[in-house]
Design a protein around this motif. Sequence first.
Motif, short mmCIF file in Angstrom:
data_model
loop_
_atom_site.label_atom_id
_atom_site.label_comp_id
_atom_site.label_asym_id
_atom_site.label_seq_id
_atom_site.Cartn_x
_atom_site.Cartn_y
_atom_site.Cartn_z
N TRP A 71 0.80 -1.31 -0.04
CA TRP A 71 -0.07 0.03 0.11
C TRP A 71 0.86 1.26 -0.01
N LYS A 72 2.29 1.22 0.44
CA LYS A 72 2.97 2.37 0.43
C LYS A 72 3.34 2.85 -1.08
N ARG A 73 3.10 1.89 -2.03
CA ARG A 73 3.46 2.30 -3.39
C ARG A 73 2.60 3.39 -3.90
N PRO A 74 2.91 4.07 -5.03
CA PRO A 74 2.11 5.04 -5.50
C PRO A 74 0.53 4.73 -5.91
N GLU A 75 -0.30 5.53 -5.77
CA GLU A 75 -1.72 5.30 -5.77
C GLU A 75 -2.02 4.72 -7.16
N SER A 76 -1.24 5.15 -7.97
CA SER A 76 -1.62 4.80 -9.51
C SER A 76 -1.32 3.34 -9.64
#
Length: 242
Positions: A71-76
């Motif tokens: 979930w820490k990855r970019p929202e896109s």
Amino acid sequence: MTDHRSFSAPTYGARHVAIIMDGNGRWAKKRMLPRFAGHKAGVEAVRRTARAAQEMGLEALTLYAFSSENWKRPESEVSDLMGLLRRFILADLAEFEANRVRLKVIGNYRALDPSLVAMIDDAIARTADFGPTTVAVALNYGSQDELARAAQTIARKAAAGEITPDAIGPDAVAAELDTVGLPPLDLLIRTSGEQRLSNFMLWQAAYSELYFTDTLWPDFNGDTLARALEEFGRRERRYGGL
């Protein structure tokens, strides 16, 4: 090159294989493509590997698809991954049913979007009575979270007087893990050359064999799996004994 079509996993004693599918981003970067292209190619590798696992006679294949830390990855990127998951279920459920492969999901997947949870629940229900091969997908999964949730369940049972503290042993813990009902983990594979567990199946991997390959996940296939299982077959497992 090994022909996985003539390979039989039980010959080497492996029943349950888990894979940390790593390297989608690097695969795309090497080809000067967007990360999404790597994730899309990774889905094709999932299809190839799941088919090979069934052909080889594996009872269980567990795939680390989305960790609780992702979930820490970019929202896109997260949105792209969830979209790929939706398309995978829509496109591949018929194949699971035709081949009588059971789908299992481990991790706190109910925290995902409700419409996606409904799709997952439907796929699980429609394949629940299939076998002998199970493909388990780890979604919103973290082993430390899994162990904490198991401990909470056991604590509630103890507080309610359903079990005594002295009855809490390894079997009691294993019975509350997300992997309950799957065979013990024999072999854990990580692709892309990294050599760490990344919070994946820490309890289950206690006596599993570890296999690391430089192959990036989108390039993984039945032959790569067969080589890993051949290496597994050459190892002597002592489980702490002589």
